[in-house]
Design a protein around this motif. Structure first.
Motif, mmCIF file in Angstrom:
data_model
loop_
_atom_site.group_PDB
_atom_site.id
_atom_site.type_symbol
_atom_site.label_atom_id
_atom_site.label_comp_id
_atom_site.label_asym_id
_atom_site.label_seq_id
_atom_site.Cartn_x
_atom_site.Cartn_y
_atom_site.Cartn_z
ATOM 1 N N VAL A 66 -3.426 -36.230 -135.468
ATOM 2 C CA VAL A 66 -2.341 -36.426 -134.025
ATOM 3 C C VAL A 66 -3.317 -35.074 -133.153
ATOM 4 N N LEU A 67 -3.402 -33.710 -133.696
ATOM 5 C CA LEU A 67 -4.075 -32.461 -133.441
ATOM 6 C C LEU A 67 -5.696 -33.315 -133.089
ATOM 7 N N ALA A 68 -6.120 -33.477 -133.339
ATOM 8 C CA ALA A 68 -7.738 -34.046 -133.280
ATOM 9 C C ALA A 68 -7.633 -35.154 -132.235
ATOM 10 N N VAL A 69 -6.609 -35.831 -132.139
ATOM 11 C CA VAL A 69 -6.709 -37.116 -131.238
ATOM 12 C C VAL A 69 -6.156 -35.939 -129.822
ATOM 13 N N SER A 70 -4.532 -35.258 -130.094
ATOM 14 C CA SER A 70 -5.119 -34.270 -128.747
ATOM 15 C C SER A 70 -6.014 -33.582 -128.358
ATOM 16 N N HIS A 71 -7.289 -32.890 -128.882
ATOM 17 C CA HIS A 71 -8.215 -32.468 -128.361
ATOM 18 C C HIS A 71 -9.222 -33.708 -127.572
ATOM 19 N N LEU A 72 -9.337 -34.378 -128.357
ATOM 20 C CA LEU A 72 -9.692 -35.598 -128.264
ATOM 21 C C LEU A 72 -9.313 -36.035 -126.822
ATOM 22 N N LYS A 73 -8.422 -36.149 -125.972
ATOM 23 C CA LYS A 73 -7.260 -36.386 -125.185
ATOM 24 C C LYS A 73 -7.874 -35.993 -124.268
ATOM 25 N N ALA A 74 -7.888 -34.476 -124.047
ATOM 26 C CA ALA A 74 -8.073 -32.989 -123.555
ATOM 27 C C ALA A 74 -9.747 -33.133 -123.287
ATOM 28 N N LEU A 75 -10.211 -33.114 -123.911
ATOM 29 C CA LEU A 75 -11.827 -33.284 -123.464
ATOM 30 C C LEU A 75 -12.111 -34.288 -122.383
ATOM 31 N N HIS A 76 -11.286 -35.990 -122.857
ATOM 32 C CA HIS A 76 -12.240 -36.783 -121.676
ATOM 33 C C HIS A 76 -11.009 -36.806 -120.784
ATOM 34 N N LEU A 77 -10.226 -35.698 -121.034
ATOM 35 C CA LEU A 77 -9.920 -34.956 -119.129
ATOM 36 C C LEU A 77 -11.010 -33.710 -118.262
#
Lengths: 251, 586
Positions: free
Chosen positions: A28-39
């Motif tokens: 979950v933490l890694a995917v959260s970071h990934l979404k933030a990177l996309h934004l």
């Protein structure tokens, strides 16, 4: 260099379809970071990318992209799903011992527990015991399947630049990436079943499972403080993955 | 579905291990570092053109590998390393523009020499009859060179000469004359005050115009100094007039009282029964006329002074409003300048963390960028070359246009004037910066590749003694470098890497993947095994949790993984990479 306080739109992202799934707290933490990177990088989540994440805690974390000030959180109910909510392992074990009529998947999980005793509640997490993570998975299997279906459906319906419109669909292929740790109690136990449910959901939607790519990103125990259980989980999880790969099976 | 599903072959095509300890021994902190770095890697693998290249290269490697090692472990395990070099031409151009803006705004706040301000004020004063109090009062008290108000005594004498008045009617006549003259006096005061208003209006207008000229030439500080000077001048005039008014108060009161007494004396003299002409009453009449003339003169002067003081107060208000406008402009210049300085400071202070060192590594240092500025634009850092200053001034127009603008508008206009000058920098890609570094001798394509390889070790620590080829990975590893445009990249043909065009102007991504590494070669794998055995011995925690899974017997020798670290990769053979169930026994 420090980026300015605004997303940097970028038109160079790949046109393929990608489903990124976070399993357990680390996933979950890694995917959260990934979404933030996309934004931060694109100003939005790239059109062909979807996120899903599953864990036993109520809310996903808020993360910030270093240097950009962009923060984000996986959207609860849409991208993030709490599994095992209202699941009472102790009560289920009691029902099982009393011969109660339980869901077969849950019964099978309960049967794996030494002495059949479940003394922990999921409210404070699984405390590293993989069987609790798997129990939460099967408890919430309906929600997981619905989430996978609806998310994959949006990918299936997407038209990617370069694709011919109006052609007969031969089955869309997807790059599926599952992130999980091999040391904890949730990600290490549900990554394989999640992979299986994803493939089944894709099959149901007529997507091309064989042409799709499945990648697992596994965080090793040295990402966390050392404990006996974490190391033991790592060994067993690696074994499980090895068996699954070698025997071409999904639990 | 509780039985294992065998319809889809092996679950994964690739299994990447990721941890905080790297191959080179460098250590990140924990999951809080590893998670964002793997997020960056996933973004690169999923959402950039490296996706297809990595898939193709991985397939090439897997084609050469057996599905399992000699010890029966899947060869789908691997690890990756990544470093992303970042530099944005647009942001660097903004950095240059912000620095220049701060410098220019500071330069445009110079003060004017005192002598220049004094000279302008004097000129303004004389042009509008506001040089000093005397000049103003002379103006307002005369019309076309003649006094605005006649002398009371002369008017009375002329009147009495031209029309014979009966003696007993003289007091009434004089009363009527007084009333008429008072009306004329008030009228004269009004006209004089109006003349003062016109003069001060011209003075304030001139001050505004001069201030704008000074702002255009030197900036708002100098313009404000002029207005401050005008305010001081008006203040001095007010002080003088105030003193004059005060000095008139007592004499006026006394004279008006004397006038009353003299009139009474005249009335008394006339009321006593006497015959004869006016000359018998000449003495009391003269006494009255003298007192009344003085009283009217003083009253006129007093009322006029009061009226002019009110006019000057109005002029002061108008000048004060101008002063506030210019003060605001000075403050706005300061605020915009400070904002630009803070921006450049924030740009220069990199957030250096173990994570940013990997996923947002700066391609150029601050010193290098300053050298770029000097080389491209011809001025030392912190200075603005004269040609650039002139160009900006021309684009911005007169600075006085900014008197009524807020700081956002000022910044936008200034930035709008500066941005085109730094267009060459804004267009630079990361590759262009790397090329420039090579031209200046700070780097080279080869050095950059070596540096990147050293900075992107696999994010996983293995026991090299158990790795195939002692970890050489020549056949099962590959490196991909994502550049803005590979056709024009300075890295083309350098090193054993695959170059991919990403279209991302601001990044160069170096990604390495090593495949076919069994998980049992992990550094701590023996400890994992020991831990698992201990947990099993204690018997409280379930380890084998999947129903129907073909778990091997609990004999450790038959656990299905490599125990002795023998060669894990066997080359050759054709493979079904999707691993659909083969006709062999489990």
């Amino acid at each position: 260099m420090v980026a300015l306080d605004r997303p940097q739109p970028q038109s160079s992202h790949s046109g393929g379809r990608t489903l990124v799934i976070g399993a357990g707290g680390s996933g979950v933490l890694a995917v959260s970071h990934l979404k933030a990177l996309h934004l931060s990088r694109f100003g939005r989540v790239a059109p062909g990318t979807r996120f899903l994440a599953f864990d036993v805690v109520e809310t996903p974390p808020v993360v910030t992209v270093p240097g950009s000030g962009v923060t984000s959180r996986l959207e609860p109910g849409l991208e993030y799903h709490q599994i095992g909510r209202d699941c009472d392992p102790t009560r289920l074990a009691h029902l099982s011992r009393a011969g109660g009529d339980l869901n077969p998947d849950i019964q099978k999980v309960l049967d794996h527990q030494p002495d059949g005793r479940f003394t922990k509640s999921l409210q404070s997490g699984t405390e590293g015991e993989r069987i609790y993570g798997l129990l939460a998975f099967y408890w919430s299997l309906g929600e997981i399947r619905r989430a996978l279906l609806s998310t994959l459906r949006t990918l299936n319906d997407l038209r990617v630049p370069g694709e011919l419109r109006g052609s007969v669909s031969t089955g869309i292929s997807v790059q599926v990436i599952i992130l999980n740790s091999i040391a904890g109690g949730v990600g290490s136990s549900i990554a394989l079943p999640l992979c299986g449910e994803t493939k089944r959901a894709m099959d149901r939607l007529g997507m091309d499972v064989n042409q799709s790519t499945f990648i697992a990103v596994c965080f090793t125990p040295d990402c966390f403080p050392e404990t006996l259980l974490r190391f033991a989980n790592a060994h067993q999880t690696i074994n499980d993955f090895n068996i699954a790969q070698r025997e071409a099976l999904i639990p | 579905m509780t039985n294992p599903d065998d319809r889809y072959g092996k679950p994964f095509d690739l299994l990447i291990l990721a941890g905080p300890q790297t191959e080179s021994g460098r250590s990140l902190h924990d999951i809080s570092d590893v998670a964002p770095i793997m997020a960056e890697a996933v973004l690169v693998l999923a959402n950039t053109p490296l996706r297809d290249s990595a898939a193709g290269l991985a397939n090439n490697v897997f084609r050469r590998l057996e599905e399992v090692t000699e010890q029966g472990e899947p060869t789908a395990w691997g690890s990756l390393g990544i470093v992303t070099w970042v530099i944005s031409g647009k942001e660097v151009a903004e950095y240059f523009a912000h620095s220049c803006a701060a410098t220019l705004l500071d330069r445009w706040q110079s003060e004017a020499p005192e002598a220049e301000v004094e000279a302008r004020l004097k000129s303004m004063g004389h042009a509008t009859h506001m040089g000093d109090v005397d000049e103003l009062m002379r103006l307002v008290q005369s019309v076309e060179g003649r006094p605005r108000l006649a002398d009371y005594g002369k008017e009375v004498a002329r009147s009495l000469k031209t029309a014979k008045v009966k003696t007993k009617l003289l007091p009434d006549k004089l009363r009527a004359f007084e009333e008429t003259f008072e009306i004329r006096m008030h009228g004269a005061v009004r006209e004089a005050v109006q003349a003062a208003k016109d003069a001060t209006r011209e003075y304030v207008g001139a001050a505004g115009r001069e201030a704008r000229i000074v702002v255009d030439e030197r900036g708002p500080v100098a313009g404000d100094a002029l207005i401050a000077g005008a305010l001081t001048h008006i203040g001095a005039m007010q002080a003088t007039l105030d003193g004059q008014r005060e000095s008139l108060r007592d004499p006026l009161s006394q004279t008006e009282s004397e006038t009353g007494s003299a009139f009474q004396a005249l009335e008394a003299a006339i009321s006593r029964p006497r015959f004869g002409f006016l000359r018998r009453f000449r003495k009391p009449l003269a006494g009255y006329v003298s007192a009344a003339t003085k009283a009217f003169r003083l009253r006129y002067a007093y009322d006029l002074t009061e009226g002019v003081l009110a006019v000057l107060a109005g002029a002061q208000r108008d000048l004060h409003a101008l002063h506030l406008q210019l003060q605001t402009m000075v403050d706005n210049f300061k605020l915009v300048g400070e904002r630009c300085s803070r921006w450049t400071e924030a740009f220069e202070s990199q957030e250096v963390t173990p994570v940013t060192e990997i996923v947002r590594r700066s391609l150029c240092s601050t010193d290098q960028l300053r050298r770029l500025y000097r080389q491209t634009y011809g001025g030392d850092w912190g200075t603005v070359p004269p040609e650039m200053d002139a160009s900006v001034r021309q684009a911005v127009g007169r600075l006085s246009r900014w008197i009524d603008r807020d700081k956002v508008e000022i910044f936008d206009e200034l930035n709008g004037a500066l941005a085109p000058l730094f267009e060459p920098t804004a267009r630079m890609t990361a590759d262009d910066f790397l090329r420039w570094l090579s031209e200046t001798g700070d780097s080279s394509p080869e050095f950059f590749m070596r540096d990147s390889a050293a900075l992107a070790p696999a994010l996983c620590r293995y026991d090299r003694a158990r790795l195939p080829d002692a970890g050489a990975f020549e056949d099962t590893a590959f490196r991909i470098v994502g550049v803005p445009d590979r056709e024009s990249s300075t890295l083309a043909g350098v090193g054993d890497v695959v170059l991919v065009s990403t279209g991302d102007a601001d990044r160069i991504v170096y990604l390495s993947l090593k495949l076919g590494i069994a998980a049992s070669t992990l550094w701590h794998h023996e400890r994992y095994l020991s831990a698992a055995e201990e947990v099993r011995r204690r018997g409280r925690v379930a380890q084998r949790i999947y129903s129907g899974f073909p778990y091997p017997s609990l004999d450790p020798q038959q656990d299905g993984h490599s125990q002795n670290g023998r060669r894990a990769v066997r080359r050759g053979g054709s493979l079904d990479k999707k691993g659909r169930r083969q006709a062999h026994e489990r």
